[in-house]
Design a protein around this motif. Structure first.
Motif, short mmCIF file in Angstrom:
data_model
loop_
_atom_site.label_atom_id
_atom_site.label_comp_id
_atom_site.label_asym_id
_atom_site.label_seq_id
_atom_site.Cartn_x
_atom_site.Cartn_y
_atom_site.Cartn_z
N ALA B 230 0.84 -1.19 0.00
CA ALA B 230 0.00 0.00 0.00
C ALA B 230 0.88 1.24 0.00
O ALA B 230 2.02 1.22 0.44
CB ALA B 230 -0.91 0.00 1.22
N ARG B 231 0.35 2.32 -0.51
CA ARG B 231 1.15 3.53 -0.58
C ARG B 231 1.40 4.13 0.80
O ARG B 231 2.50 4.49 1.14
CB ARG B 231 0.46 4.57 -1.49
CG ARG B 231 0.37 4.14 -2.94
CD ARG B 231 1.73 3.86 -3.55
NE ARG B 231 2.60 5.03 -3.57
CZ ARG B 231 3.86 5.00 -3.95
NH1 ARG B 231 4.39 3.86 -4.30
NH2 ARG B 231 4.57 6.09 -3.95
N VAL B 232 0.36 4.28 1.58
CA VAL B 232 0.50 4.91 2.89
C VAL B 232 -0.17 4.03 3.92
O VAL B 232 -1.18 3.41 3.66
CB VAL B 232 -0.16 6.31 2.91
CG1 VAL B 232 0.08 6.98 4.25
CG2 VAL B 232 0.38 7.17 1.78
N THR B 233 0.45 3.97 5.10
CA THR B 233 -0.15 3.17 6.16
C THR B 233 -0.49 4.05 7.35
O THR B 233 -0.03 5.17 7.45
CB THR B 233 0.82 2.07 6.63
OG1 THR B 233 2.03 2.70 7.04
CG2 THR B 233 1.11 1.10 5.52
N ALA B 234 -1.26 3.47 8.23
CA ALA B 234 -1.70 4.24 9.40
C ALA B 234 -0.53 4.45 10.35
O ALA B 234 0.37 3.64 10.41
CB ALA B 234 -2.81 3.50 10.11
#
Lengths: 258, 234
Positions: B230-234
């Motif tokens: 994924a591009r961005v994670t939490a």
């Protein structure tokens, strides 16, 4: 005199291609050695024989007092050597399945068996030093090349190795990202850690190197202080290489002789 | 539509679900484990063993599952019997339940397909990942388990999902050797009154539901395993 890294008579072929034809190189603690040379000169291969990613066909490698024969060695000796070195790769090679923080922690936890809490703490400190304090929990795929490479440097640094091997650390980067990585490497060099850097960045070499080694055709052609090699090279091949790579004349007229 | 039959037969067919699931899970578990071993052996090019596995995998994939099952059911017990006899022992091979042979045949079939999935997905993880792991001082085994397998599994999971769904349906082959799984139970129960249409409709619904359920589970797992992409994670 005690050397941190000693390479003796390193030879390596891939099939009929003799990539390294007997290289000797002794490096003292705290030296920053930049290896220059045209592609195919064997400089990356030389770097990879040091941590046995590509074991040499012949010769011995010593790092931090451990001497390992390229031909006759145990797995344990190879592992010991690898644990005294760390590498920064051209394509970063961050562990894709791990976050930036986990990437840095991995060697500490898995290899050095440092307790997780402590590993996390010092990993964060190192990441802060390379300017990634806001990227701990990001996966490599979401970072720029420059950020990934700085994380790669952090991953190498945290192991507190006897020598860090840099394999063309800026070659895969967009031009505008090269600066941030070079700055990071310079900061690392200032800490006094022994480094061997394969690069094409001449200006950077001049600035950071304590010694420049010029390789071609699988041998060291000449080596010396950055000024000696980069400004007043003795060997024709060195001068030819430098003028090709910089597109200008170096060494104020000397290059015309011979 | 004979609703009375449906009301009577549906619970009976549902009682066969555990057998179908047992066959599925057992074959997947042993088959995939075996498949992983085969994949590792073939990747590391262990001499002789590597070639033998290549031939076995190819053989397994070229023969219909039903033939494998017949081989397991008719040939293996005979072989055991005659071997035992040759060393002077009398073995009653009929005590081995048919479900064991079914699981054995399905396991080999799963191993063949899973080994190819594992092999290609391990190959798909870049060499640079292994080198990076070795460069920080990991052993090859550590590199495999901590870096390579998690990434390979993320690549493998959509194919494994398909393999698993196919396996659920393949357990119906147990019918031919007398395992009372969903399909054979439906067949047997509909014979006296010839309510085959009703039985097959119920069977279809049950298989559909099972496939749907496991599809969802695999989908969720895939999302979890590929989170690093994924591009961005939490």
């Amino acid at each position: 005199m005690k050397y941190m890294v000693e390479l003796h008579n390193i030879k390596k072929s891939f099939g009929d291609n003799h990539v390294l034809r007997g290289v000797d190189l002794d490096i003292m603690q705290g030296e920053v050695v930049v290896i220059l040379g045209p592609s195919g000169s064997g400089k990356t291969t030389l770097l990879r024989t040091i941590n046995f990613l590509d074991p040499a066909d012949e010769g011995t490698v010593s790092v931090g007092g451990s001497t390992v024969d390229s031909q006759h060695h145990t797995k344990g000796q190879m592992l010991e050597l690898r644990r005294k070195t760390a590498m920064v790769f051209q394509n970063y090679n961050l562990f894709a399945n791990k976050t930036i923080l986990q990437n840095v922690m991995e060697g500490l936890v898995t290899v050095k068996k440092v307790p997780k809490d402590h590993a996390m703490e010092i990993s964060k400190q190192i990441l802060d030093k390379v300017g990634l304090s806001d990227k701990y929990d990001f996966y490599p795929s979401s970072l720029s090349g420059g950020q990934q490479q700085r994380a790669g440097i952090a991953r190498a640094l945290i192991l507190d190795p006897d020598v860090i091997l840099f394999d063309e650390p800026t070659s895969a980067l967009d031009p505008e990202l090269v600066g941030e990585v070079l700055t990071t490497i310079k900061n690392v060099a200032a800490t006094g850690i022994t480094m061997i850097i394969v690069t094409h960045e001449i200006a950077f070499a001049k600035e950071v190197a304590s010694r420049v080694v010029f390789m071609e055709g699988g041998v060291i052609v000449e080596q010396g202080k950055p000024d000696e090699i980069l400004v007043h090279p003795k060997e024709l091949r060195t001068r030819q290489f430098l003028s090709r790579i910089t597109g200008e004349h170096l060494g104020e007229g000397e290059e015309e002789s011979q | 539509m004979d609703f009375q039959f449906i009301a009577h037969a549906f619970p009976e067919i549902c009682k066969a679900i555990p057998i179908t699931l047992l066959m599925t899970f057992a074959s997947a578990f042993f088959g995939w484990l075996l498949g992983l071993i085969v994949a590792m052996v073939r990747r590391s090019k262990v001499p002789v063993l590597s070639q033998i596995f290549a031939v076995l995998v190819s053989f397994n994939r070229s023969v219909p599952s039903i033939i494998l099952l017949y081989i397991a059911y008719y040939v293996v017990p005979a072989a055991i019997y005659f071997y035992a006899k040759s060393i002077g022992k009398e073995i009653d091979v009929s005590v081995i339940p048919a479900v064991i042979y079914s699981i054995a045949a399905l396991t080999l079939n799963q191993a063949a397909y899973a080994s190819e999935i594992f092999r290609t997905s391990i190959d798909a993880v870049g060499e640079g990942q292994v080198e990076a792991a070795l460069s920080v001082g990991m052993t090859k085994t550590q590199a495999m388990f901590r870096i390579i397998f998690p990434q390979a599994l993320a690549t493998a999971i959509p194919n494994l999902s398909g393999l698993f769904i196919g396996l659920i349906k393949d357990t119906s082959l147990g019918y031919y050797v007398g395992v009372y799984e969903i399909t054979s139970t439906a067949n047997i129960i509909s014979m006296p009154t010839l309510n085959f249409i009703e039985a097959y409709i119920m069977t279809t619904i049950i298989y559909e539901l099972l496939s749907f359920l496991f599809n969802r589970l695999f989908g969720a797992e895939e999302k979890h395993l590929t989170r690093f992409r994924a591009r961005v994670t939490a």
